[in-house]
Design an enzyme around this catalytic site. Structure first.
Site, PDB file in Angstrom:
ATOM      1  N   LEU A 387      25.286 -11.830 -32.837  1.00  0.00           N
ATOM      2  CA  LEU A 387      24.480 -12.940 -32.324  1.00  0.00           C
ATOM      3  C   LEU A 387      23.723 -12.636 -30.692  1.00  0.00           C
ATOM      4  CD1 LEU A 387      26.978 -14.235 -33.880  1.00  0.00           C
ATOM      5  CD2 LEU A 387      25.889 -16.241 -32.882  1.00  0.00           C
ATOM      6  N   ASP A 388      24.136 -11.489 -30.304  1.00  0.00           N
ATOM      7  CA  ASP A 388      23.556 -10.999 -28.880  1.00  0.00           C
ATOM      8  C   ASP A 388      22.533 -10.014 -29.187  1.00  0.00           C
ATOM      9  OD1 ASP A 388      23.575 -11.003 -26.009  1.00  0.00           O
ATOM     10  OD2 ASP A 388      25.375  -9.546 -25.976  1.00  0.00           O
ATOM     11  N   ASP A 389      22.455  -9.523 -30.374  1.00  0.00           N
ATOM     12  CA  ASP A 389      20.982  -8.492 -30.608  1.00  0.00           C
ATOM     13  C   ASP A 389      20.170  -9.690 -31.152  1.00  0.00           C
ATOM     14  OD1 ASP A 389      21.109  -5.592 -30.634  1.00  0.00           O
ATOM     15  OD2 ASP A 389      23.220  -5.935 -30.725  1.00  0.00           O
ATOM     16  N   ARG A 464      23.313 -15.792 -23.790  1.00  0.00           N
ATOM     17  CA  ARG A 464      22.365 -15.371 -24.346  1.00  0.00           C
ATOM     18  C   ARG A 464      21.765 -16.470 -25.495  1.00  0.00           C
ATOM     19  NH1 ARG A 464      22.181 -11.562 -21.526  1.00  0.00           N
ATOM     20  NH2 ARG A 464      23.819 -10.151 -22.283  1.00  0.00           N
TER      21      ARG A 464
END
Length: 654
Positions: A387-389, A464
């Site tokens: 999910l961060d990327d 994020r």
């Protein structure tokens, strides 16, 4: 006097522009021919040591030149305390020290060499290698140094358990899942390393190694849960040999099927080192030859992780091209020059086809109705997008879309947003790879002495995802997902004003991430939650104008921030956080900018030896070689851009 002041201001602006231009040119020098970036991703000594030990486990032909370079690396990173640390200039770590010592002995270093004698004394003076962690014990059991009584029982029949059972592989994190499945086959078949040279490390123990039993309770584990699981382990140890052979064969077949479905070509199982290594050893004990295609391709995946220089070599835990590329694109979009923007566009175009749109990974077990739409961290890892990327890629593409008014990224942005909204956990937060991975009791099983079995929601990843939603136009009034995310962030702020950083080190990283999210979500800069966080960042600035934080901040008894030497990347995070809080005009921000300008090298970069990223708190840390190349540029360009506008408000998610 007025003209002198005006001249000084012009000179400062020119110096800032020169710094930004130099950093931009330097970053572009690292671009690959197809437009992407991938920097070295360095961990501690354990990964290169494990690589050496794997080759000796398999009895592979000795590559003397490569081994000599790895030995040079291991000797260089040995600490002043005689052992090996988890971070640059860090404290002694038992497991890292045992593995590094064992690898150097395998390579051919004499046990009586001065550096080896110092290491041995450091290990023995701290109670000896009995205090190694579970993963190290498994390795030592396979080399015959310890017996299998020293490791937890890992019955491969776990593969056959239903989802409702207390332990299921889909109730643990992706990294634990991919590591443990091949390890269960190894634990069932109990192989013995070839170890042609017959090297052992009995000298690191204060007792007869074969007399050693199970590990002690880890500090994070509760006595009640630990004793329950220890009792279960004792029962399993008695009854496991009685399991029907057909059941065991079926379970091993299930494990192999799980692995081969996710082998991922030359990117390897999970695209991370431990699962790849365990997979190769699994095929070895199953009697598959070196040229057996699944084994051969996984073995090649391990060699792709090597970084080989003129005098040194080491093995990376994985590669980070998607993360590096999208962060470099953000920095270049912020820089905004004629040189930077086309390069950022090319980087985003490289990212576009890497979105996973046609495969539902392990995350879909708990979210079967959600369509895929994420990006993985590595070149290929379709079962495990994160999910961060995904949030960071979507924000970069949205920024490019705003600037060009093009629609070429619209579908990718929409699918990325849809996937992230579908992956929100029930507490309002977001995790890195999974959803509702909240079975905290599993961190008490004997295998989990590292405390990293789970992938629960965290403040930095939640921030994020909130940043992305807000940048795409969501508000707390119109979006239930964003409202729940902001509420999660409000209640996880610490009393001192900071937020925990799970994937970056640590409270500086978490606080930067959350301040960006709250700003993007429209929280007033005078809101107490933002004031408290900004004041905390201001209070921890170092005398040199920068910011720094050490890995010791992850300790379980954290009672407040303790100062650490300044780093360029952590300084950039603090500056970006303060600017998101509306503090671009604060003298502390100007001092931080001056620190970055004054420490920039002639090549336009920043020297950064210290580790500023996190694999697993207290266990495994990372040094992204790209962080000191794009984050300072990003902060300097943001500072210039805000100073040149009337509103001085950050208008994007990060």
């Amino acid at each position: 006097m007025h003209s002198v002041s005006k001249l000084t201001g012009i000179e400062n602006e020119a110096a800032l522009e020169a710094s930004i231009a130099s950093a931009t040119s330097a970053l572009l020098e690292y671009r690959r021919p197809d437009g992407h970036w991938v920097f070295e991703l360095e961990a501690d000594s354990t990964i290169p040591a494990e690589y050496v030990l794997l080759r000796h486990y398999l009895g592979e032909p000795v590559d003397a030149a490569l081994q000599a370079k790895i030995a040079n690396y291991l000797r260089r990173v040995q600490g002043a305390h005689g052992g090996w640390p988890l971070v640059h200039d860090g404290d002694f770590d038992m497991s890292a020290s045992v593995k590094a010592y064992f690898a150097l002995r395998m390579i051919g270093d004499s046990a009586e060499a001065p550096h080896m004698a110092r290491a041995r004394e450091a290990i023995r003076s701290r109670g000896g290698a009995i205090h190694s962690n579970v993963f190290t014990r498994f390795m030592l059991a396979m080399f015959g140094v310890l017996t299998w009584r020293s490791v937890p029982v890992l019955p491969v029949e776990i593969m056959l358990l239903p989802m409702w059972s207390p332990f299921h592989i889909n109730k643990i994190s992706y990294w634990a899942r991919t590591t443990i499945v091949p390890l269960m086959v190894l634990a069932a078949l109990k192989p013995r390393a070839k170890n042609v040279s017959g090297i052992g490390i009995d000298e690191l123990f204060l007792q007869e190694p074969h007399s050693i039993g199970m590990t002690a309770k880890a500090p994070h584990q509760s006595w009640g849960w630990f004793l329950l699981f220890r009792g279960l382990d004792s029962v399993l140890r008695v009854i496991e040999p009685l399991f029907p052979k057909k059941l065991r064969a079926r379970a091993i077949d299930s494990a192999i099927a799980f692995i081969e479905e996710r082998l991922n070509g030359e990117d390897g199982l999970g695209a991370i080192y431990p699962p790849m290594s365990n997979t190769v050893m699994m095929y070895e004990v199953l009697g598959k030859p070196a040229d057996y295609p699944p084994r051969a391709v996984t073995r090649r995946a391990l060699d792709r992780l090597l970084v080989i220089g003129e005098h040194e070599a080491y093995c990376q835990p994985c590669m980070s091209p998607v993360w590096d590329t999208t962060l470099a694109c953000h920095a270049l979009i912020e820089a905004g020059s004629e040189q930077a923007l086309p390069a950022a566009k090319q980087g985003l175009d490289w990212l576009l086809p890497r979105q996973v749109l046609d495969l539902k990974g392990d995350w879909a077990v708990k979210r079967p109705e959600v369509r895929p739409g994420g990006w993985a961290f590595q070149y290929n890892n379709a079962y495990y997008p994160d999910l961060d990327d995904t949030a960071v890629v979507v924000m970069a593409m949205d920024r490019a879309r705003r600037a060009s008014r093009s629609q070429e990224y619209d579908v990718a942005i929409a699918r990325g947003r849809e996937w992230i909204e579908g992956m929100q956990s029930r507490d309002g937060g977001w995790a890195a790879f999974d959803v509702n991975n909240l079975e905290y009791y599993l961190n008490n099983i004997p295998f989990s002495d590292h405390g990293a079995m789970l992938d629960p929601p965290t403040e930095d990843v939640t921030a994020r995802c909130c940043s992305m939603l807000a940048q795409l136009g969501a508000t707390v009034q119109t979006s239930e997902a964003l409202a729940a995310g902001v509420a999660y962030l409000r209640r996880t702020q610490l009393a001192e004003g900071s937020w925990y950083g799970r994937w970056g080190l640590n409270y500086i990283y978490g606080t930067w991430s959350v301040l960006c999210a709250l700003n993007a979500a429209g929280v007033d800069h005078e809101d107490p939650v933002i004031r408290k966080a900004a004041n905390w960042l201001l209070s921890i600035q170092n005398e040199d104008g920068g910011w720094g934080e050490d890995a010791t901040s992850y300790r379980l008894d954290y009672k407040g921030f303790e100062g650490a030497p300044t780093t360029a990347s952590q300084t950039a995070w603090a500056l970006l956080g303060l600017m998101a809080a509306g503090e671009v005009g604060h003298p502390a921000v100007a001092r931080g900018v001056e620190y970055l300008k004054s420490t920039q090298t002639e090549k336009g970069l920043w020297d950064e030896q210290r580790f500023t990223a996190t694999g697993f708190p207290r266990v495994f840390y990372l040094r992204y070689h790209g962080y000191s190349k794009f984050f300072p540029l990003w902060a300097l360009a943001r500072y210039r851009n805000l100073r040149n506008t009337n509103s001085r408000v950050v208008g994007v998610g990060m």
